[in-house]
Structure formats: C-alpha cells, structure tokens
Design a protein around this motif. Structure first.
Motif, PDB file in Angstrom:
ATOM      1  N   PRO B 125       0.705  -1.408  -0.151  1.00 41.27           N
ATOM      2  CA  PRO B 125       0.190  -0.402  -0.079  1.00 41.27           C
ATOM      3  C   PRO B 125       0.971   1.148  -0.408  1.00 41.27           C
ATOM      4  O   PRO B 125       0.829   2.777  -0.120  1.00 41.27           O
ATOM      5  CB  PRO B 125      -0.708  -0.045   1.169  1.00 41.27           C
ATOM      6  N   HIS B 126       1.803   0.914   0.843  1.00 44.60           N
ATOM      7  CA  HIS B 126       3.083   2.591   0.426  1.00 44.60           C
ATOM      8  C   HIS B 126       4.789   1.967   0.418  1.00 44.60           C
ATOM      9  O   HIS B 126       5.328   0.669   0.824  1.00 44.60           O
ATOM     10  CB  HIS B 126       2.555   3.311   1.816  1.00 44.60           C
ATOM     11  N   VAL B 127       5.148   2.942   0.360  1.00 47.02           N
ATOM     12  CA  VAL B 127       6.601   2.610  -0.195  1.00 47.02           C
ATOM     13  C   VAL B 127       7.409   2.005   0.583  1.00 47.02           C
ATOM     14  O   VAL B 127       8.395   2.070   0.380  1.00 47.02           O
ATOM     15  CB  VAL B 127       7.146   3.990  -1.780  1.00 47.02           C
ATOM     16  N   GLN B 128       7.099   2.702   1.850  1.00 46.07           N
ATOM     17  CA  GLN B 128       7.298   2.870   2.930  1.00 46.07           C
ATOM     18  C   GLN B 128       8.120   0.667   3.111  1.00 46.07           C
ATOM     19  O   GLN B 128       8.844   0.240   3.286  1.00 46.07           O
ATOM     20  CB  GLN B 128       7.180   2.826   4.584  1.00 46.07           C
ATOM     21  N   SER B 129       7.162   0.286   2.353  1.00 47.36           N
ATOM     22  CA  SER B 129       7.309  -1.224   2.397  1.00 47.36           C
ATOM     23  C   SER B 129       7.867  -2.142   1.721  1.00 47.36           C
ATOM     24  O   SER B 129       8.741  -3.377   2.084  1.00 47.36           O
ATOM     25  CB  SER B 129       5.893  -2.417   1.800  1.00 47.36           C
ATOM     26  N   ALA B 130       9.157  -1.156   1.006  1.00 45.99           N
ATOM     27  CA  ALA B 130      10.157  -1.778  -0.177  1.00 45.99           C
ATOM     28  C   ALA B 130      11.162  -1.456   0.722  1.00 45.99           C
ATOM     29  O   ALA B 130      12.050  -1.890   0.782  1.00 45.99           O
ATOM     30  CB  ALA B 130      10.040  -0.707  -1.420  1.00 45.99           C
TER      31      ALA B 130
END
Lengths: 388, 393
Positions: B125-130
């Motif tokens: 859902p958000h780039v933070q997970s990458a």
C-alpha cells in the motif's frame, strides 16, 4: 593519453556453496589477496571503489549500503554498478582516464547459493506485463529463452547441436587444469547428449551450474603503477559495452551486443584483425552455444564457423584459438555478476605468465567478454595486453 | 586526484523533467523517455547523436523488476548503445550525472544522456514497505525499523547536539513549499503555507511531523552532457561541471556520527578541490542540497561546509536562504516542495543548478547574479553523498 593497468588481482576459489563464510567474508578474502598482490593499503592508497551487484541477487533493497566495510572503503568514494564485473571495470577505467582517480578497486562476487528461488528471481527480470506471464503463470523455468535463442542461432548459422556439445566437453575438461574451478570433468559427447534436453535444443549439461566466489581487481594509472610494482604490467588497451533491446522478442541471432561492444574495445586497442592479433580469449559460455555465438560476434570466427572450429579441436590450448582455458562458466560455474571478472582474471594470469598448467607460451594480447545472462542482451568486452 | 590530468571538460547542454506526481497511467520507461526527449530537444539533438546512456533509478523493489536498469533500457534511449546503470541509493540523483561526467571526461564519449527515473506508486500500500529490506538482516531487521523513525532519531540527535530548535527546522519546509510555487513539475507547492501548518501537522515519529517529510512521487529527469569539443555546437549557455565528489560511510549506522554528516563533508571537499574552491562560503553563490526531510537541508548545508554546525538553522531563521536572500538554498522548491521521486530528483538538484546558471529558471530565477552553484544528494542508509559543483563561464 593516460594508460590504465591492472596492478593487482585477488580471487577466492569458486565452489557450489560456501556455508563457511558469509558474503562479506567472501569479499574480504578476495580483497586481501588483491591488495597483497598490488602491495597497497586500501585505507591509504585507493582513490575509489566499485562494486558490481544487483539488489535481488543479494536479497536487499539497497545493496549499496553494504558494500564499503569489507573492502576498506568506509568514508571513501565508493559506488555500485548494477552490472557485470566488466561494467565495473569500465567505470574504473574511465575514472582513471579522466584523471579523477589514480588507483581504483573493482569487486564482483556471487553468493548465489543462498538464493533458494533462483528461477523465480530470474523471472522477475522479464517485463511484468508482456513477458513474465509466459513463464510465471505456466511455471516454466525462464531459461526457455536460452533454448529459443539457441534455436535461432542454429538456424541462422547452420551450426549443429553436436558442435555446441563439443564446447561443453572442452570447457569441463579444461577446468580440470584450473585449481579455482569446481566443475572440471572428463566427459564425452555422448554423455552430453545423454543428459537430455532441458530447453530444446539446449541440453542439461550444456548449462553452467552456479557457483559462489569473489574477484577483486586493482586498477591504476600506468605511471603510478610503475613506481609501485616490479611485476609485469598488464594494460587495459580498450573496453566497450553495449546493450540491445530489452525485449526478448527483439533479440538478435548474432549477439549484436558483443559485436558493438567489441567495436569500441578494438578501436581503442587498435585491433583490426582480432583472429591474428589476440593470443588468449575468454568468452561467456553459460550455455554452450553462447561460446560459439560470442566468438563470431567478437570477429574471431565467421558466422557459422565457430562450430566447426569447436568440432575440429581448434578452440583449445593446442588449437588455433586459445578459448576459455580457465574452463569458462561451464567449468568455473556461473558466477552471476562476477562472471566477467573471472574472464578478465584468467586473461591477466595468462598475460602475467601465472596460469600454471594452462599457460599459453608468450601470451601478449587477451580479450575477455561478458554477457549478463537470460533474459538480457547486454555484454562487455575488454582487451588486455603486455607492452614490455 | 591529479587535476592536470582531467582530460576533457564537461558541460550540461540540455535538461528535461516530467511532472512529479502519482502517475498511474505511465510506466517508468515512458516517463524516462518523456524527460530524455525534453533534454535532447533543448540541446537540438536526437538519439542518433548520443554516444552512451547512463541511467539512475533507486531500488528494484519499487517496481518488483529484477535488473531494473535493463528493463528501463529502451525508455532511456539505450538500445544498441553503451548503457550503464549506477546505483547509490538516494544519492543516485546527483551520482548518475557524475558517472556521466567520467564517461565524457575520460575522452571515451562526446555526448551522453543521463536519465533518472522513479516510480514509487507501484508499491502497495505504501513505498515504505520496500524499505523494509534495506536493513542488516541480523542486527536491524528484527527491530522492524522504518525510515521515518530512523530519521526521527537522527533529527533528534542533530537538534540535541547543536541546540537547534524545531521551529527553525520547520521553516525549511515552509520556504521550500513556497519556492516550489514557480515550478511547473511541483507536487506539493503551497503559496500560503505557514509555520503553524507544519508544527500542527500530524506527528509521524516525533520530532518528525507529516509536513517535515517530502512526499513519495513518480517522475523522471534527464540531462545531456557534452565534451568541451562540442558543447558550444549545442547551446550558447553551457553550464560546466567543474567539481565532482562522492563518499560512503560504514554500513554500521550505529557507529556513525548522526549529528554531523562526515561523508558529505568528504564528498564536498573532493568536489571543491577539483573545482579549485578554497573558501566555499565565499566562492559558491547558491546551493541545492538534498532535502527529503527539512532538517536534512540544514545538516547538508553544514556538511557542504556552507555553514558551521548548528548555523544553518540560524541562517534559515534570518531569511538568508530564501530565494532572494544572500545565499539562496533550494530555489527549486526542493524535494519538500517539488516531490521526491528518489533518483529523478536529478531535475531538482543538477537540473535546477543548470537552469539557474543558464538563467533559464523563469519565475524561480534567484535575484542575485549567480555563477557557481552546488548540488548534493544523499543516499543509502544515511551514509552516502554525492556533490557536484557547476559554473557558468
């Protein structure tokens, strides 16, 4: 014009797995050997460091973070090239040529044994919309592309499956003479055929097994190197790299990426008649037919001729063309992004006269060539020479 | 470094930049080409004239594509050409042009295209997970860190050590989001933003609040570099790359000085030495330091030796870093105002310095006459910096 030479080389042995070390230790091992060979202190003498790595091979999102410490590069200029070892060498070469650095270290490694899902990661290199469903949804190993490319090459040049199999026989046998190579074997043509089709017409034993290992190069400006070492200097006379279309459907039959890369490297090195001028040759052979295709792209054989040369025993230590005396990828293992540096390593050993049982007498000019593997059409070519 | 041996001087002769926004309709390849075409058009060139292509893009995990450089190849114009991807995390924005510099300075190529692309919206859902996979697997990952709290820690350390007030840091966000108003590509320009808006925005991981952070974004930027032998064939206003520097610190972030970025200072000194700059505060007219968080602009100014430690906050409070101030900082609007598509920040950093020095920055043009500018980016895990000094002659 500033000349660039190889001041030091270091390498671990190549093996199918390395549970005894982590990847930082593997790199450290090769780096210490290279620094000892070059007689330099990385904390004092090196101006710039280059690592060749891809995030997904390493299992990190930003692998560049993890590159400095094991090379002695903390608080120093250091970068990652997401490419083959020869791409890294090219950047080091340009840094020295431009004058911004005098001594540059290039590192490339493979710790691929830790990747448990190799084919799924390789699958992720395909275009996610048009290409990936062809293998992912059908659970087909992405090396099917190599089978298709081999078919294309055989049809375009009239090369036979048997001629390709000769390459695997030769390179595996040649690897018996290389103490670094894990996959040396005395096998015959019949055994290659008996291994069966993996990706028709590509046979199981025509595919290089993967290996772990690390190679470190120290490059220097010639005028600096002359002051630092009494060893024979190996010059990088030219280096070129090129990529063709990323779409698998647009791939050339004649390895155009190598042809273009060679044009650049040969132009700088003054090579006009490669077959006559080059003494030792290391080409990429992850799949046996690739050796033939790449030899032709390098201008070392006419289209369709390389297969005959392989069949007649002309590609070997006693043949006309001294090709893959290290054992190539089939013998040393597929070292992933370190494959190109393994080729360069062999050339430097040969030109220095340190190649042991595989030594070609009076080798003075050598060429190393790399290819980044399925599904890409990217490669590099480097020409090395002794000038003394 | 042997300055007598720099073979060829290198100039920026064209630049291009797409809108920074959430761009679901376009692929990374398409955005890359949009920016590349703009840069080529400005230089009056076509792809045929380009000898080599350098591409910059941050983690492959954003797109879920392995060997992302190879995938972006045709969009960047690299088909059948020498094509190189370099990667130094967020530092790629200013590092890809440095790689472009040595492609030309070495004498190997005359005209090269540098394309930086980023598409962060693909990560759901958000780039933070990458960013969950940028940590040491044994020492860090079990703590489940994310970038906002790691930077909150760094910001805290910076404020504590140099006695910097939060209100002064927040002024950077106000300045940059207002500066971005004149930028055609801007994502978060806001002419009416006030200090209270930043202070009252949602706490993320204190002291970091939502408006202290630049937004994830999609976009691409490109520049054309030319050797001294051909630069004037393509433009009357080449802007010269006179100094380049880069530096990486140890992987072990717990062992680093989190208040003063030593690696930025080292990279800056390398670039200044090459450019012949002895007193950066007097010889540099304006700066585009990397500002993904507002405190980073201040810390980077100090790392660039353009302010004493702790002084950048005072300069900001006194208005010196405004576009019409005595030392303009981030006249583009920076990442805070224009957006932060990691590597594509090339257009806000190198691109802006080029446009300012070539006097092509339009409504963003700084008041004073500028001849020397510096661009900087920061990357990996608070550990890498790239610095470029550019001049008009």
């Amino acid at each position: 014009m500033r000349d660039v030479v190889v001041l030091g080389i270091g390498s671990t042995a190549f093996t199918s797995q390395t549970p005894e070390v982590n990847w930082k230790e593997l790199i450290y091992d090769a780096a210490v050997k290279a620094y000892t060979d070059a007689q330099i202190d990385p904390r004092r003498d090196v101006d710039s460091f280059v690592t060749c790595a891809e995030d997904f091979w390493e299992g990190f999102s930003i692998f560049d973070e993890f590159t400095p410490d094991q090379l002695g590069a903390a608080l120093r200029p250091m970068m990652t090239v997401t490419g083959d070892g020869l791409h890294g060498l090219a950047n080091a070469y340009m840094q020295i040529k431009s004058g911004i650095a005098n001594i540059v270290v290039v590192e490339a490694h493979s710790k691929i044994s830790e990747l448990l899902t190799y084919e799924h990661v390789t699958e992720l290199a395909f275009d996610p919309i048009y290409e990936r469903p062809l293998s992912a949804e059908r659970e087909v190993h992405p090396y099917y592309v190599a089978g298709l490319e081999m078919n294309l090459y055989l049809h375009a040049t009239g090369t036979t499956e048997e001629q390709c199999a000769f390459v695997a026989v030769h390179n595996r046998r040649q690897a018996l003479m290389n103490p670094l190579a894990p996959y040396g074997a005395r096998i015959g043509l019949q055994e290659i055929f008996n291994s069966g089709y993996a990706f028709t017409p590509l046979k199981r034993w025509e595919i290089a097994s993967r290996a772990d290992g690390c190679i470190v190069f120290v490059l220097a400006a010639a005028e600096i190197a002359r002051r630092l070492t009494k060893k024979p200097l190996v010059y990088i006379e030219g280096i070129g790299w090129s990529s063709e279309s990323p779409w698998i459907a647009a791939r050339s039959a004649d390895a155009g990426y190598v042809r273009r890369a060679a044009q650049i490297a040969y132009r700088h090195a003054g090579i006009t008649d490669p077959r006559r001028q080059i003494d030792v040759i290391e080409v990429e052979d992850r799949f046996a037919f690739k050796e033939l295709q790449h030899l032709e792209a390098l201008g070392l054989a006419r289209p369709g001729e390389a297969g005959w040369l392989a069949q007649s025993g002309a590609l070997g230590r006693d043949g006309e063309l001294k090709v893959n005396l290290s054992g190539g990828s089939l013998g040393c293992g597929d070292l992933i992004e370190a494959s190109g540096l393994q080729r360069a390593l062999e050339i430097v050993l040969q030109l220095r006269g340190e190649a042991g049982a595989r030594q070609v007498p009076n080798a003075r000019v050598g060429v190393a060539q790399s290819w980044r593997g399925v599904p890409h059409g990217t490669g590099a070519v480097a020409v090395f020479a002794r000038r003394d | 470094m042997n300055l007598n041996k720099i073979r060829k001087d290198v100039a920026v002769v064209g630049a291009g930049m797409t809108i920074f926004a959430r761009r679901l309709q376009e692929t990374g390849k398409e955005m890359g080409w949009e920016a590349a075409k703009m840069a080529l058009d400005e230089a009056g060139l076509t792809l045929k004239d380009i000898d080599a292509v350098i591409v910059g893009s941050a983690p492959d995990a954003f797109d879920g594509v392995h060997k992302k450089g190879e995938w972006l190849l045709d969009g960047a114009g690299g088909t059948n050409k020498p094509y190189m991807r370099v990667f130094t995390g967020g530092g790629t924005a200013v590092f890809a042009p440095i790689a472009g510099w040595w492609h030309v300075a070495s004498g190997m190529f005359q005209r090269v295209l540098v394309v930086c692309e980023e598409k962060m919206s693909s990560v759901q859902p958000h780039v933070q997970s990458a960013f969950a996979h940028i940590w040491d697997p044994i020492l860090d990952r079990p703590l489940k860190p994310n970038l906002v709290w790691i930077f909150a820690m760094e910001m805290q350390r910076y404020m504590y050590k140099y006695n910097v007030r939060y209100e002064d840091i927040a002024l950077v966000a106000v300045k940059n989001k207002r500066n971005a108003v004149g930028h055609p590509c801007a994502q978060l320009a806001d002419p009416n933003i006030t200090l209270e808006d930043v202070i009252n925005s949602e706490p993320m991981a204190l002291p970091v609040r939502r408006l202290d952070i630049s937004p994830p974004s999609d976009g691409a930027s490109a520049i054309v570099l030319a050797s001294e032998d051909v630069a004037y064939e393509h433009t009357d206003t080449p802007v010269w790359i006179d100094g380049v520097g880069w530096c990486i610190d140890t992987t072990m972030w717990t062992n680093r000085d989190l208040a003063f970025p030593k690696f930025v200072a080292k990279a800056a000194k390398m670039a200044y030495e090459m450019a012949g700059i002895k007193n950066p505060r007097q010889e540099i007219d304006f700066a585009e330091p990397y500002d993904p968080f507002d405190y980073k602009e201040l810390q980077h100014l100090e790392g660039l030796l353009l302010a004493e430690p702790g002084e950048a906050a005072i300069m900001t409070r006194e208005g010196k870093t405004q576009r019409d101030g005595e030392f303009p900082v981030c006249p583009s609007g920076g990442l805070l105002g224009v957006g932060n598509p990691i590597a594509a920040a090339l257009g806000i950093k190198i691109g802006e310095v080029y446009w300012q020095l070539a006097r092509k920055a339009g409504p963003r043009q700084v008041k004073k006459d500028v001849r020397t500018g510096v661009a900087q980016a920061w990357g990996d895990l608070m550990q890498f910096s790239s610095v470029v000094v550019m001049r008009r002659r």
